[in-house]
Motif scaffolding. Sequence first.
Motif, PDB file in Angstrom:
ATOM      1  N   UNK A 164       2.534  -0.328  -6.632  1.00 22.47           N
ATOM      2  CA  UNK A 164       3.643  -0.870  -7.319  1.00 22.47           C
ATOM      3  C   UNK A 164       3.020  -1.200  -8.081  1.00 22.47           C
ATOM      4  N   UNK A 165       1.906  -1.905  -8.706  1.00 20.92           N
ATOM      5  CA  UNK A 165       1.330  -2.164  -9.977  1.00 20.92           C
ATOM      6  C   UNK A 165       1.344  -1.095 -10.783  1.00 20.92           C
ATOM      7  N   UNK A 166       1.848  -0.358 -11.117  1.00 21.44           N
ATOM      8  CA  UNK A 166       2.244   1.113 -11.907  1.00 21.44           C
ATOM      9  C   UNK A 166       3.160   1.108 -11.962  1.00 21.44           C
ATOM     10  N   UNK A 167       4.185   0.240 -11.889  1.00 19.11           N
ATOM     11  CA  UNK A 167       5.910   0.165 -12.216  1.00 19.11           C
ATOM     12  C   UNK A 167       5.816  -1.231 -12.836  1.00 19.11           C
ATOM     13  N   UNK A 168       6.191  -1.299 -13.997  1.00 13.80           N
ATOM     14  CA  UNK A 168       6.957  -2.145 -14.895  1.00 13.80           C
ATOM     15  C   UNK A 168       7.822  -2.724 -14.360  1.00 13.80           C
ATOM     16  N   UNK A 191       2.866  -1.795   4.863  1.00 10.46           N
ATOM     17  CA  UNK A 191       2.190  -1.393   4.281  1.00 10.46           C
ATOM     18  C   UNK A 191       1.887  -1.630   2.545  1.00 10.46           C
ATOM     19  N   UNK A 192       1.491  -2.930   2.228  1.00 10.40           N
ATOM     20  CA  UNK A 192       1.325  -2.979   0.519  1.00 10.40           C
ATOM     21  C   UNK A 192       0.730  -4.062   0.570  1.00 10.40           C
ATOM     22  N   UNK A 193       0.048  -3.549  -1.141  1.00  7.75           N
ATOM     23  CA  UNK A 193      -1.011  -4.102  -1.749  1.00  7.75           C
ATOM     24  C   UNK A 193      -0.977  -3.249  -3.002  1.00  7.75           C
ATOM     25  N   UNK A 194      -1.456  -4.505  -3.641  1.00  5.05           N
ATOM     26  CA  UNK A 194      -1.046  -4.605  -5.189  1.00  5.05           C
ATOM     27  C   UNK A 194      -2.031  -5.728  -5.183  1.00  5.05           C
ATOM     28  N   UNK A 195      -2.444  -4.619  -6.908  1.00 10.03           N
ATOM     29  CA  UNK A 195      -4.097  -5.770  -8.279  1.00 10.03           C
ATOM     30  C   UNK A 195      -3.074  -7.120  -8.371  1.00 10.03           C
ATOM     31  N   UNK A 196      -3.589  -8.379  -8.688  1.00 13.15           N
ATOM     32  CA  UNK A 196      -3.637  -9.504  -9.020  1.00 13.15           C
ATOM     33  C   UNK A 196      -4.742  -9.937 -10.009  1.00 13.15           C
TER      34      UNK A 196
END
Length: 269
Positions: A164-168, A191-196
Amino acid sequence: MASSNAGIPAEDIDTSKPHPARMYDYFLGGKDNYEVDRVAAHRFMEAAPEVRTSVRANRSFLHRAVRDLVAECGIRQILDIGTGIPTQPNVHEIAQGIAPETRVAYIDNDPIVNAYASVFLTGAGNTSIALGDLRDPAAILERPAVRDTIDFERPVALLLVAILHFITEAEDPEGIVATLRDALPSGSYLVLSHATGDFHEDGRTEAAAVYKAATASMNPRARERVMEFFGDFTLLEPGLVQVPTWRPDGPLPADSELVGMYGGVARKG
């Protein structure tokens, strides 16, 4: 020089820009990447030295989540969107090692990833791979490879891991996830992971900028924003946390406090 291109015609391989999946493969120590990917990856590592710890911790989070959902929650269907270049053990190997009847549908928007995965999945039962773009979730849900593998009348584990972090924001990530969540029956899981950038004073903006020259930009988000993607699903313990601390099965990495990735698992209904 990269490893085998899985039979893809050379003219179909774009090596003019770094690709997130190939960069991720390089961070993991893989060989399915090209010079343009390695150059970008090293620029990223200069700005974010902890990246290899982060991607390995994220991969371990994925493994633990799949094991828990199959072994403890009885999940027998998995839809993995943004699967990336296969890295053993992959999702179907983990799931089917516990319950051989588990059905797994992989989706990725890159023809190179699709070709690698198709070769990797040769002979694997109850498993499919198809091209699909997360930006068009309705189309993913109607893919024959998905419909033939996944029965949406029964609980499904939806994996959106490091994608998802590749979606603006302009591409409406919340709406994308809502479309997918709404398609899942009660008893399903996300199940979700995301850059922060929450754990670094610079927000890792310099590192994220490396992806401006890649085929997809990186958009790190704060915890509060990532929480919104779960909608009304109920987060399992320990909630949305840095990925190394989600139900660890061993000692934490030495620099786990620097891992710039949130992860969580949530249940519908």
